[in-house]
Design a protein around this motif. Structure first.
Motif, mmCIF file in Angstrom:
data_model
loop_
_atom_site.group_PDB
_atom_site.id
_atom_site.type_symbol
_atom_site.label_atom_id
_atom_site.label_comp_id
_atom_site.label_asym_id
_atom_site.label_seq_id
_atom_site.Cartn_x
_atom_site.Cartn_y
_atom_site.Cartn_z
ATOM 1 N N GLU A 1 -9.299 -36.971 -5.171
ATOM 2 C CA GLU A 1 -9.535 -36.118 -6.353
ATOM 3 C C GLU A 1 -10.816 -35.302 -6.158
ATOM 4 O O GLU A 1 -10.877 -34.120 -6.532
ATOM 5 N N THR A 2 -11.838 -35.927 -5.590
ATOM 6 C CA THR A 2 -13.120 -35.234 -5.388
ATOM 7 C C THR A 2 -12.933 -34.054 -4.420
ATOM 8 O O THR A 2 -13.443 -32.960 -4.667
ATOM 9 N N VAL A 3 -12.178 -34.280 -3.348
ATOM 10 C CA VAL A 3 -11.966 -33.214 -2.362
ATOM 11 C C VAL A 3 -11.119 -32.096 -2.979
ATOM 12 O O VAL A 3 -11.428 -30.909 -2.830
ATOM 13 N N ILE A 4 -10.070 -32.487 -3.697
ATOM 14 C CA ILE A 4 -9.164 -31.489 -4.299
ATOM 15 C C ILE A 4 -9.912 -30.635 -5.331
ATOM 16 O O ILE A 4 -9.746 -29.411 -5.391
ATOM 17 N N VAL B 1 -1.589 -32.267 0.858
ATOM 18 C CA VAL B 1 -1.981 -32.815 2.170
ATOM 19 C C VAL B 1 -3.170 -33.764 2.002
ATOM 20 O O VAL B 1 -3.192 -34.867 2.564
ATOM 21 N N THR B 2 -4.156 -33.354 1.205
ATOM 22 C CA THR B 2 -5.341 -34.195 1.007
ATOM 23 C C THR B 2 -4.955 -35.518 0.354
ATOM 24 O O THR B 2 -5.363 -36.603 0.804
ATOM 25 N N ARG B 3 -4.136 -35.431 -0.708
ATOM 26 C CA ARG B 3 -3.740 -36.651 -1.431
ATOM 27 C C ARG B 3 -2.989 -37.612 -0.512
ATOM 28 O O ARG B 3 -3.310 -38.805 -0.449
ATOM 29 N N MET C 1 -20.785 -34.191 -14.907
ATOM 30 C CA MET C 1 -19.311 -34.127 -14.790
ATOM 31 C C MET C 1 -18.828 -32.720 -15.182
ATOM 32 O O MET C 1 -19.307 -32.141 -16.134
ATOM 33 N N ASN C 2 -17.863 -32.189 -14.415
ATOM 34 C CA ASN C 2 -17.242 -30.934 -14.817
ATOM 35 C C ASN C 2 -15.924 -31.221 -15.552
ATOM 36 O O ASN C 2 -15.600 -32.369 -15.815
ATOM 37 N N THR C 3 -15.149 -30.163 -15.797
ATOM 38 C CA THR C 3 -13.937 -30.342 -16.622
ATOM 39 C C THR C 3 -12.857 -31.178 -15.946
ATOM 40 O O THR C 3 -11.951 -31.674 -16.592
ATOM 41 N N THR C 4 -12.927 -31.298 -14.604
ATOM 42 C CA THR C 4 -11.905 -32.111 -13.920
ATOM 43 C C THR C 4 -12.288 -33.589 -13.948
ATOM 44 O O THR C 4 -11.564 -34.427 -13.432
ATOM 45 N N GLY C 5 -13.444 -33.902 -14.517
ATOM 46 C CA GLY C 5 -13.882 -35.295 -14.531
ATOM 47 C C GLY C 5 -14.487 -35.697 -13.193
ATOM 48 O O GLY C 5 -14.710 -36.871 -12.927
ATOM 49 N N ASP C 6 -14.772 -34.693 -12.341
ATOM 50 C CA ASP C 6 -15.298 -34.982 -11.007
ATOM 51 C C ASP C 6 -16.750 -34.539 -10.950
ATOM 52 O O ASP C 6 -17.067 -33.406 -11.280
#
Ligand code: BEZ
Ligand code: FE
Length: 293
Positions: A17-20, A38-40, A1-6
């Motif tokens: 979230e994964t794409v962003i 747009v992604t969300r 896991m990185n700092t974004t939790g992804d």
């Protein structure tokens, strides 16, 4: 896991979230913001719709056809944006006017930059078709003071619902187009033919989509204006015929109440004759435009 939790792996629940998160190295903050939204929203839509793979391929084919039909005079992407109300929304966001100033609406695809400047009073109807019309009005500032030297660029479809550029070699060049410059009184006047409703180009994928959605392709009768003057914000707008059958169902949502004009039938043979109109009567429409600084 990185700092974004992804962790970079795809799971349905946190797909957006994964794409962003993959944009972490993007150094253009505006692009990053736009693509995140747009992604969300796109993932949200797909999750709500739950398309079949056939439906998704149909969407891909539609978008492909939208691109393929585009050329110098055909911009299907703009039409797509228009029929979804997005063009009007972008216009509204970018042209919030001070109170009293005239409202804007869509430019449309048929403006040409090099229409001829004409003397005040000229007749812009060169194909002789349709019902005679006198157009008058003033260009004012928000204090009601006439604007001298304002440039009024007008264009409209002919009596058969086509712009000259849609019928090159059939209509005279610059039919129903002209540029007029106001004098000290801020007044403008010219002669034309009463506009009629017409369909937006509907022989492509956007037309097919409109029909599939149970919608018609018509725009209510209108005249296009671009009014500009030094020291003022340029106004891109129309005036509309309030009696048009499509006035409340414009295919591109361009109608605003303040843009409804008063088209009056004038049964005055002498006046018609003075104006060079041969039918013994004419339409008259008077509309002022107020420019914002
Ligand atoms: C027009 O009024 O010329 C127009 C506007 C949007 C789409 C098509 C035509
Ligand atoms: Fe138009």
């Amino acid at each position: 896991m990185n700092t974004t939790g992804d962790d970079g792996y795809f799971v349905e629940e946190r797909s957006a979230e994964t794409v962003i998160a993959r944009m972490r190295d993007c150094d253009d903050p505006r692009l990053k913001e736009i693509m995140a939204v747009v992604t969300r929203k796109l993932h949200e839509a797909v999750k709500e719709i739950e398309p079949t793979e056939e439906e998704w391929m149909k969407a891909i084919h539609f978008l492909t056809e939208v691109g393929q039909i585009c050329n110098e005079w055909r911009q299907e992407w703009i039409l797509f944006s228009d029929i979804l109300g997005v063009s009007m929304l972008v216009d509204a966001i970018n042209h919030r006017k001070p109170s009293g100033a005239s409202e804007s609406t869509v430019l449309g695809p048929f403006h040409v930059a090099d229409a001829p400047e004409m003397p005040m009073g000229a007749n812009i109807c060169l194909d002789g078709k349709g019902e005679d019309m006198l157009v008058t009005g003033r260009i004012l500032d928000t204090d009601g003071v006439p604007v001298a030297g304002a440039r009024i660029d007008v264009w409209q479809a002919n009596d058969e619902g086509f712009y000259d550029v849609q019928q090159k070699g059939i209509q005279p060049d610059f039919n129903l187009r002209g540029v007029f410059i106001t004098g000290d009184d801020g007044r403008y006047w010219f002669r034309a033919a009463k506009p009629k409703y017409y369909p937006i180009p509907d022989d492509g994928p956007v037309g097919q989509l409109l029909r599939a959605m149970g919608r018609h392709p018509y725009r209510p009768a209108h005249l296009h204006y671009i009014v500009s003057a030094r020291g003022f914000t340029t106004l891109v707008t129309h005036i509309f015929d309030p009696d048009d059958p499509y006035i409340r169902s414009d295919a591109v949502f361009g109608v605003k109440e303040s843009l409804l004009a008063d088209f009056q039938r004038v049964e005055d043979a002498e006046k018609a004759g003075d104006l060079g109109f041969t039918g013994g009567w004419f339409w008259s429409v008077n509309h002022d435009f107020v420019l914002a600084r």
